[in-house]
Write a protein that holds these residues in place. Structure first.
Motif, PDB file in Angstrom:
ATOM      1  N   UNK A 227       0.835  -1.208   0.000  1.00  0.00           N
ATOM      2  CA  UNK A 227       0.000   0.000   0.000  1.00  0.00           C
ATOM      3  C   UNK A 227       0.870   1.259   0.000  1.00  0.00           C
ATOM      4  N   UNK A 228       1.889   1.270   0.839  1.00  0.00           N
ATOM      5  CA  UNK A 228       2.782   2.435   0.861  1.00  0.00           C
ATOM      6  C   UNK A 228       3.494   2.591  -0.472  1.00  0.00           C
ATOM      7  N   UNK A 229       3.928   1.478  -1.052  1.00  0.00           N
ATOM      8  CA  UNK A 229       4.610   1.554  -2.348  1.00  0.00           C
ATOM      9  C   UNK A 229       3.703   2.172  -3.410  1.00  0.00           C
ATOM     10  N   UNK A 230       2.452   1.772  -3.412  1.00  0.00           N
ATOM     11  CA  UNK A 230       1.502   2.326  -4.374  1.00  0.00           C
ATOM     12  C   UNK A 230       1.266   3.816  -4.123  1.00  0.00           C
ATOM     13  N   UNK A 231       1.157   4.205  -2.848  1.00  0.00           N
ATOM     14  CA  UNK A 231       0.924   5.613  -2.516  1.00  0.00           C
ATOM     15  C   UNK A 231       2.108   6.465  -2.956  1.00  0.00           C
ATOM     16  N   UNK A 232       3.329   5.942  -2.800  1.00  0.00           N
ATOM     17  CA  UNK A 232       4.515   6.688  -3.235  1.00  0.00           C
ATOM     18  C   UNK A 232       4.570   6.831  -4.753  1.00  0.00           C
ATOM     19  N   UNK A 233       3.752   6.062  -5.451  1.00  0.00           N
ATOM     20  CA  UNK A 233       3.662   6.169  -6.906  1.00  0.00           C
ATOM     21  C   UNK A 233       2.434   6.966  -7.334  1.00  0.00           C
ATOM     22  N   UNK A 234       1.714   7.539  -6.363  1.00  0.00           N
ATOM     23  CA  UNK A 234       0.599   8.414  -6.691  1.00  0.00           C
ATOM     24  C   UNK A 234      -0.777   7.850  -6.447  1.00  0.00           C
ATOM     25  N   UNK A 235      -0.881   6.627  -5.957  1.00  0.00           N
ATOM     26  CA  UNK A 235      -2.193   6.010  -5.739  1.00  0.00           C
ATOM     27  C   UNK A 235      -2.900   6.639  -4.537  1.00  0.00           C
ATOM     28  N   UNK A 236      -4.219   6.493  -4.515  1.00  0.00           N
ATOM     29  CA  UNK A 236      -5.066   6.937  -3.409  1.00  0.00           C
ATOM     30  C   UNK A 236      -5.840   5.728  -2.897  1.00  0.00           C
ATOM     31  N   UNK A 237      -5.942   5.600  -1.580  1.00  0.00           N
ATOM     32  CA  UNK A 237      -6.666   4.494  -0.969  1.00  0.00           C
ATOM     33  C   UNK A 237      -7.851   5.031  -0.185  1.00  0.00           C
ATOM     34  N   UNK A 238      -9.010   4.459  -0.411  1.00  0.00           N
ATOM     35  CA  UNK A 238     -10.223   4.825   0.315  1.00  0.00           C
ATOM     36  C   UNK A 238     -10.673   3.636   1.148  1.00  0.00           C
ATOM     37  N   UNK A 239     -10.851   3.870   2.463  1.00  0.00           N
ATOM     38  CA  UNK A 239     -11.245   2.810   3.383  1.00  0.00           C
ATOM     39  C   UNK A 239     -12.615   3.125   3.985  1.00  0.00           C
TER      40      UNK A 239
ATOM     41  N   UNK B 149      -7.285  11.485   5.665  1.00  0.00           N
ATOM     42  CA  UNK B 149      -8.310  12.543   5.708  1.00  0.00           C
ATOM     43  C   UNK B 149      -9.684  11.892   5.830  1.00  0.00           C
ATOM     44  N   UNK B 150     -10.510  12.423   6.730  1.00  0.00           N
ATOM     45  CA  UNK B 150     -11.839  11.844   6.932  1.00  0.00           C
ATOM     46  C   UNK B 150     -12.832  12.917   7.355  1.00  0.00           C
ATOM     47  N   UNK B 151     -14.062  12.896   6.821  1.00  0.00           N
ATOM     48  CA  UNK B 151     -15.105  13.829   7.268  1.00  0.00           C
ATOM     49  C   UNK B 151     -15.764  13.322   8.538  1.00  0.00           C
ATOM     50  N   UNK B 152     -16.267  14.240   9.363  1.00  0.00           N
ATOM     51  CA  UNK B 152     -16.972  13.807  10.574  1.00  0.00           C
ATOM     52  C   UNK B 152     -18.475  14.021  10.459  1.00  0.00           C
ATOM     53  N   UNK B 153     -18.919  14.812   9.492  1.00  0.00           N
ATOM     54  CA  UNK B 153     -20.334  14.935   9.129  1.00  0.00           C
ATOM     55  C   UNK B 153     -20.428  14.623   7.632  1.00  0.00           C
ATOM     56  N   UNK B 154     -21.615  14.334   7.113  1.00  0.00           N
ATOM     57  CA  UNK B 154     -21.746  14.079   5.676  1.00  0.00           C
ATOM     58  C   UNK B 154     -21.215  15.252   4.838  1.00  0.00           C
ATOM     59  N   UNK B 155     -20.552  14.919   3.744  1.00  0.00           N
ATOM     60  CA  UNK B 155     -20.023  15.937   2.838  1.00  0.00           C
ATOM     61  C   UNK B 155     -20.643  15.762   1.461  1.00  0.00           C
ATOM     62  N   UNK B 156     -20.416  16.743   0.617  1.00  0.00           N
ATOM     63  CA  UNK B 156     -20.919  16.727  -0.752  1.00  0.00           C
ATOM     64  C   UNK B 156     -19.808  17.228  -1.673  1.00  0.00           C
ATOM     65  N   UNK B 157     -19.992  17.153  -2.988  1.00  0.00           N
ATOM     66  CA  UNK B 157     -18.981  17.693  -3.893  1.00  0.00           C
ATOM     67  C   UNK B 157     -18.759  19.194  -3.720  1.00  0.00           C
ATOM     68  N   UNK B 158     -19.706  19.869  -3.062  1.00  0.00           N
ATOM     69  CA  UNK B 158     -19.616  21.323  -2.895  1.00  0.00           C
ATOM     70  C   UNK B 158     -18.847  21.746  -1.643  1.00  0.00           C
ATOM     71  N   UNK B 159     -18.445  20.789  -0.778  1.00  0.00           N
ATOM     72  CA  UNK B 159     -17.756  21.211   0.445  1.00  0.00           C
ATOM     73  C   UNK B 159     -16.710  20.192   0.916  1.00  0.00           C
TER      74      UNK B 159
ATOM     75  N   UNK C  44     -16.036  11.603  -2.375  1.00  0.00           N
ATOM     76  CA  UNK C  44     -17.133  11.825  -1.432  1.00  0.00           C
ATOM     77  C   UNK C  44     -17.346  10.537  -0.652  1.00  0.00           C
ATOM     78  N   UNK C  45     -17.052  10.588   0.629  1.00  0.00           N
ATOM     79  CA  UNK C  45     -17.181   9.398   1.456  1.00  0.00           C
ATOM     80  C   UNK C  45     -18.019   9.714   2.688  1.00  0.00           C
ATOM     81  N   UNK C  46     -18.474   8.679   3.347  1.00  0.00           N
ATOM     82  CA  UNK C  46     -19.317   8.868   4.526  1.00  0.00           C
ATOM     83  C   UNK C  46     -18.464   9.212   5.739  1.00  0.00           C
ATOM     84  N   UNK C  47     -19.046   9.800   6.776  1.00  0.00           N
ATOM     85  CA  UNK C  47     -18.296  10.094   8.000  1.00  0.00           C
ATOM     86  C   UNK C  47     -17.623   8.832   8.546  1.00  0.00           C
TER      87      UNK C  47
END
Length: 311
Positions: free
Chosen positions: A14-26, A141-151, A211-214
């Motif tokens: 995972x770290x190797x991929x991130x150092x090559x520009x990848x993004x991971x969403x959990x 990075x993680x939101x603590x309330x619902x987010x949208x493409x506008x915020x 856009x991910x959930x809290x």
């Protein structure tokens, strides 16, 4: 650029991929949800009886800045916050003996021009490596309330491999800690602190707005160009971010490529061991120090004192 969603690959790959520009969403894990709940409780207690996401409709920005100047350090240094990050890292497969993290920051992004400076700084497009972050740093990075493409937050993938003329050569991390880091709340209408930024026009498109959930979290390299997306919604966005480094990568100087960062100093002294919250070994710090640390040693401010002042 690759985006991995709920990938089960090991942390090394995972770290190797991130150092090559990848993004991971959990997806949210138990400790991530606890961390978000802690943040929500502190935010709602501080702003009671007002709705946290509508505070801009009921309170002048100066008063909001005052409240945030107390709220944000309270979250940063809450003992449960470190414990939940520790649990979160373990749940996501990190080796706590070798993974070091910095304290979590509580961020806020208000609609329009309500409050965009200092304590609620709206980040222009930047790489964290312009701010003396090591190239093995991974951002969470993680939101603590619902987010949208506008915020939400935006990542600008075009510049992963394209250098940008920027002012990072004027930035020194130790000088920033001494002169600028602790006075964020004083900047309400505008922010006069010198920060690295592009020195010419850049293209913000294409951009990713995940856009991910809290409680869901995404990881990306400190070398990714990212920014606070202009909040065109009617709701304030609250989010948490923190950063990690891995001891193996520190020793071997492994990380993302440096294509345009020219800052001095290092933030390595901020990181805490995943098991007992101790600092990195002195020998590891020596690999990243460049001599400027002694120039500002007269401040007598330990990393802990510096972080306590940050908001």
């Amino acid at each position: 650029m690759n985006i991995f969603i709920d990938s089960k690959i090991g942390d090394h790959e995972r770290r190797r991929q991130i150092y090559q520009g990848a993004i991971f969403l959990h997806a949210p894990c138990a400790n991530a949800e606890k961390l978000c709940q802690l943040a929500r409780e502190l935010v709602e207690d501080a702003l009671n009886p007002l709705h946290p996401c509508k505070i801009q409709d009921a309170m002048p920005p100066e008063r909001t800045a005052e409240i945030l100047s107390i709220l944000k350090p309270k979250f940063i240094h809450h003992p449960k916050a470190k414990e939940f990050i520790q649990g979160m890292l373990a749940e996501l497969g990190c080796d706590l003996e070798k993974t070091y993290f910095d304290v979590p920051r509580l961020r806020s992004a208000f609609p329009g021009d309500y409050l965009k400076s200092g304590i609620a700084y709206a980040f222009h497009p930047h790489r964290d490596t312009w701010y003396s972050a090591p190239f093995c740093q991974i951002n969470w990075w993680m939101p603590i309330y619902p987010i949208s493409p506008e915020n939400c937050m935006a990542i600008h993938p075009r510049y992963w491999s394209e250098p940008i003329r920027n002012s990072s050569s004027q930035y020194n991390y130790f000088k920033w800690n001494l002169e600028s880091r602790g006075n964020a709340a004083q900047h309400v209408k505008s922010d006069t602190r010198v920060q690295p930024r592009p020195e010419g026009p850049i293209e913000l498109e294409p951009q990713f707005r995940l856009i991910c959930e809290p409680g869901a979290v995404y990881q990306f390299s400190a070398a990714q160009l990212h920014s606070t997306a202009p909040n065109t919604s009617d709701l304030t966005r609250y989010s948490i971010d923190f950063r990690t480094v891995h001891l193996d990568d520190i020793w071997t100087l492994t990380g993302a490529p440096n294509i345009d960062s020219a800052c001095t100093g290092t933030s390595m002294g901020d990181f805490l061991k995943g098991t007992d919250f101790s600092r990195l070994p002195t020998q590891a710090l020596v690999l990243y120090n460049d001599g400027t640390e002694s120039q500002y040693s007269s401040t007598a401010r330990s990393p802990e004192k510096v972080i306590r002042a940050e908001i």
